[in-house]
Scaffold this motif. Structure first.
Motif, PDB file in Angstrom:
ATOM      1  N   UNK A 274      23.123  40.215  70.811  1.00 33.44           N
ATOM      2  CA  UNK A 274      21.711  40.244  71.191  1.00 33.44           C
ATOM      3  C   UNK A 274      20.804  40.102  69.971  1.00 33.44           C
ATOM      4  N   UNK A 275      21.118  40.848  68.913  1.00 33.56           N
ATOM      5  CA  UNK A 275      20.291  40.843  67.700  1.00 33.56           C
ATOM      6  C   UNK A 275      21.177  40.622  66.489  1.00 33.56           C
ATOM      7  N   UNK A 276      20.519  40.313  65.360  1.00 36.92           N
ATOM      8  CA  UNK A 276      21.251  40.034  64.120  1.00 36.92           C
ATOM      9  C   UNK A 276      20.577  40.778  62.983  1.00 36.92           C
ATOM     10  N   UNK A 277      21.347  41.566  62.263  1.00 32.54           N
ATOM     11  CA  UNK A 277      20.869  42.283  61.075  1.00 32.54           C
ATOM     12  C   UNK A 277      21.389  41.560  59.841  1.00 32.54           C
ATOM     13  N   UNK A 278      20.478  41.061  59.031  1.00 30.73           N
ATOM     14  CA  UNK A 278      20.833  40.333  57.816  1.00 30.73           C
ATOM     15  C   UNK A 278      20.729  41.280  56.627  1.00 30.73           C
ATOM     16  N   UNK A 279      21.856  41.680  56.074  1.00 24.24           N
ATOM     17  CA  UNK A 279      21.895  42.564  54.914  1.00 24.24           C
ATOM     18  C   UNK A 279      21.758  41.706  53.659  1.00 24.24           C
ATOM     19  N   UNK A 280      20.515  41.503  53.250  1.00 23.23           N
ATOM     20  CA  UNK A 280      20.212  40.547  52.187  1.00 23.23           C
ATOM     21  C   UNK A 280      20.280  41.257  50.846  1.00 23.23           C
TER      22      UNK A 280
ATOM     23  N   UNK B 170      28.110  49.199  52.489  1.00 23.05           N
ATOM     24  CA  UNK B 170      26.793  49.407  53.094  1.00 23.05           C
ATOM     25  C   UNK B 170      26.778  48.941  54.547  1.00 23.05           C
ATOM     26  N   UNK B 171      27.485  47.851  54.844  1.00 23.71           N
ATOM     27  CA  UNK B 171      27.565  47.368  56.223  1.00 23.71           C
ATOM     28  C   UNK B 171      28.302  48.372  57.108  1.00 23.71           C
ATOM     29  N   UNK B 172      29.344  49.003  56.580  1.00 21.32           N
ATOM     30  CA  UNK B 172      30.084  50.009  57.356  1.00 21.32           C
ATOM     31  C   UNK B 172      29.208  51.227  57.614  1.00 21.32           C
ATOM     32  N   UNK B 173      28.410  51.631  56.626  1.00 27.39           N
ATOM     33  CA  UNK B 173      27.507  52.769  56.842  1.00 27.39           C
ATOM     34  C   UNK B 173      26.495  52.467  57.945  1.00 27.39           C
ATOM     35  N   UNK B 174      25.955  51.259  57.947  1.00 24.94           N
ATOM     36  CA  UNK B 174      25.006  50.878  58.991  1.00 24.94           C
ATOM     37  C   UNK B 174      25.671  50.852  60.361  1.00 24.94           C
ATOM     38  N   UNK B 175      26.848  50.245  60.444  1.00 30.85           N
ATOM     39  CA  UNK B 175      27.551  50.163  61.730  1.00 30.85           C
ATOM     40  C   UNK B 175      27.993  51.541  62.218  1.00 30.85           C
ATOM     41  N   UNK B 176      28.419  52.408  61.301  1.00 30.13           N
ATOM     42  CA  UNK B 176      28.830  53.757  61.695  1.00 30.13           C
ATOM     43  C   UNK B 176      27.661  54.543  62.272  1.00 30.13           C
ATOM     44  N   UNK B 177      26.493  54.396  61.677  1.00 31.93           N
ATOM     45  CA  UNK B 177      25.313  55.090  62.195  1.00 31.93           C
ATOM     46  C   UNK B 177      24.945  54.574  63.590  1.00 31.93           C
ATOM     47  N   UNK B 178      25.012  53.284  63.796  1.00 35.23           N
ATOM     48  CA  UNK B 178      24.601  52.710  65.084  1.00 35.23           C
ATOM     49  C   UNK B 178      25.659  52.894  66.168  1.00 35.23           C
ATOM     50  N   UNK B 179      26.918  53.067  65.781  1.00 36.98           N
ATOM     51  CA  UNK B 179      27.991  53.200  66.765  1.00 36.98           C
ATOM     52  C   UNK B 179      28.333  54.649  67.103  1.00 36.98           C
ATOM     53  N   UNK B 180      27.685  55.615  66.482  1.00 38.08           N
ATOM     54  CA  UNK B 180      27.980  57.012  66.809  1.00 38.08           C
ATOM     55  C   UNK B 180      27.518  57.304  68.234  1.00 38.08           C
ATOM     56  N   UNK B 181      28.074  58.343  68.876  1.00 34.83           N
ATOM     57  CA  UNK B 181      27.748  58.600  70.292  1.00 34.83           C
ATOM     58  C   UNK B 181      26.266  58.778  70.568  1.00 34.83           C
ATOM     59  N   UNK B 182      25.506  59.281  69.587  1.00 38.46           N
ATOM     60  CA  UNK B 182      24.074  59.471  69.827  1.00 38.46           C
ATOM     61  C   UNK B 182      23.339  58.145  70.000  1.00 38.46           C
ATOM     62  N   UNK B 183      23.844  57.079  69.381  1.00 38.01           N
ATOM     63  CA  UNK B 183      23.225  55.745  69.503  1.00 38.01           C
ATOM     64  C   UNK B 183      23.982  54.880  70.510  1.00 38.01           C
TER      65      UNK B 183
ATOM     66  N   UNK C 160      15.817  53.477  57.513  1.00 37.36           N
ATOM     67  CA  UNK C 160      15.991  52.066  57.851  1.00 37.36           C
ATOM     68  C   UNK C 160      16.974  51.867  58.989  1.00 37.36           C
ATOM     69  N   UNK C 161      18.069  52.649  59.003  1.00 41.39           N
ATOM     70  CA  UNK C 161      19.022  52.562  60.109  1.00 41.39           C
ATOM     71  C   UNK C 161      18.354  52.941  61.432  1.00 41.39           C
ATOM     72  N   UNK C 162      17.495  53.977  61.388  1.00 46.20           N
ATOM     73  CA  UNK C 162      16.793  54.395  62.606  1.00 46.20           C
ATOM     74  C   UNK C 162      15.868  53.298  63.112  1.00 46.20           C
ATOM     75  N   UNK C 163      15.189  52.608  62.213  1.00 45.85           N
ATOM     76  CA  UNK C 163      14.306  51.523  62.629  1.00 45.85           C
ATOM     77  C   UNK C 163      15.099  50.351  63.214  1.00 45.85           C
TER      78      UNK C 163
END
Length: 300
Positions: free
Chosen positions: A167-173, A125-138, A231-234
């Motif tokens: 800068x920020x911290x995402x806590x995958x609880x 799940x952490x890789x899915x979140x990071x992949x979405x945020x690291x794609x060229x569009x983001x 949630x990734x978009x937010x």
């Protein structure tokens, strides 16, 4: 006798005429048959020509490019030039330009834009979140514990530096997050770095509200169990909002420093008026002794 001879001659003439007529009719029949054969042959040749023409046309259409096609019977769509050189037949979407604050100095003062705090069990799940945020569009920079930590480094040092350099911290609880001591360590490090700030982004997955950490009760959280992509978009918008606010504060600070420096330079060019000089300028003019004696004599 003469009559017999004449009758024979007549019969011969009649037979010869009938034979001539038969020959003429046979010749006509042969001519008609020959004409019909010629027509059939022409039709077959025409069909052969048409089939050959269709075969050559298909062959030429396959071999020649759409731009060099000159056949008047074949309509070929020629691609129009585009910005990226791709054909207009293929739908292309122009990517939106990145926000200007993503190239600011305040953003590049930190190594990562977002530190993803997660349990090793929830690495997918952490890789899915990071992949979405690291794609060229983001285009964000994310820290993943099992990917970006230095091999051979001390775990507390690596995790503490990851929190400090983000800068920020995402806590995958998740339930696994609550059972992992290093996740608890990173959560408390984030709380000490930015207490009561919008830098901490709690993300809940397969967790009830009763299990939610008490240290984060005053933070809004996002439940990824319902709509993960939303949630990734937010998360992306939250990080962008923080970077934008930091860039505006930095720009306002620079403007304030420049304004104060210009005021200091303007004040150094002239001498300030002192209290003594102002009192002296506003006081009444002094009288001489003779004028005082004259005024006293006049009064007496």
């Amino acid at each position: 006798m003469f009559y017999v001879i004449n009758s024979v001659k007549c019969l011969v003439c009649i037979q010869s005429s009938t034979s001539i007529k038969r020959k003429k009719s046979n010749a006509k029949d042969i001519t008609v048959q020959f004409f019909l054969l010629e027509v059939q042959h022409c039709n077959s040749l025409e069909n052969d020509v048409k089939s050959m023409y269709g075969w050559f046309r298909r062959l030429l259409v396959k071999k020649e490019s759409p731009q060099s096609s000159s056949s008047p019977h074949v309509q070929v769509r020629t691609p129009s030039p585009s910005v990226d050189g791709a054909s207009s037949l293929v739908p292309t979407s122009t990517p939106n330009p990145p926000p200007p604050f993503l190239s600011s100095m305040i953003r590049w003062s930190q190594t990562y834009d977002l530190c993803v705090c997660h349990s090793p069990v929830d690495i997918e799940e952490a890789i899915r979140l990071a992949t979405y945020l690291e794609k060229p569009a983001c285009g964000l920079r994310c820290f993943l514990r099992q990917r970006d930590a230095s091999v051979g480094g001390a775990i507390p040092t690596e995790l503490c530096q990851a929190v400090q350099n983000s800068h920020c911290w995402a806590l995958l609880i998740t339930p696994n997050f609550l059972l992992d001591d290093w996740c608890q360590y990173m959560m408390h490090q984030a709380l000490s770095e930015g207490p009561m700030s919008n830098r901490i982004i709690p993300l809940v997955l397969n967790l009830s509200y009763s299990q939610y950490p008490k240290e984060l009760r005053f933070y809004y959280y996002k439940d990824l169990s319902k709509n993960p992509e939303r949630g990734y978009t937010q998360v992306y918008k939250t990080v962008l909002k923080y970077l934008e606010d930091m860039d505006e504060k930095d720009a306002a600070k620079v403007d304030c420093n420049m304004h104060s420096t210009s005021n200091r330079l303007e004040g150094a060019s002239c001498f300030p008026r002192t209290k003594l000089s102002s009192n002296y300028q506003n006081s009444e003019p002094l009288l001489s002794l003779q004028e005082i004696e004259r005024t006293e004599a006049a009064d007496s």
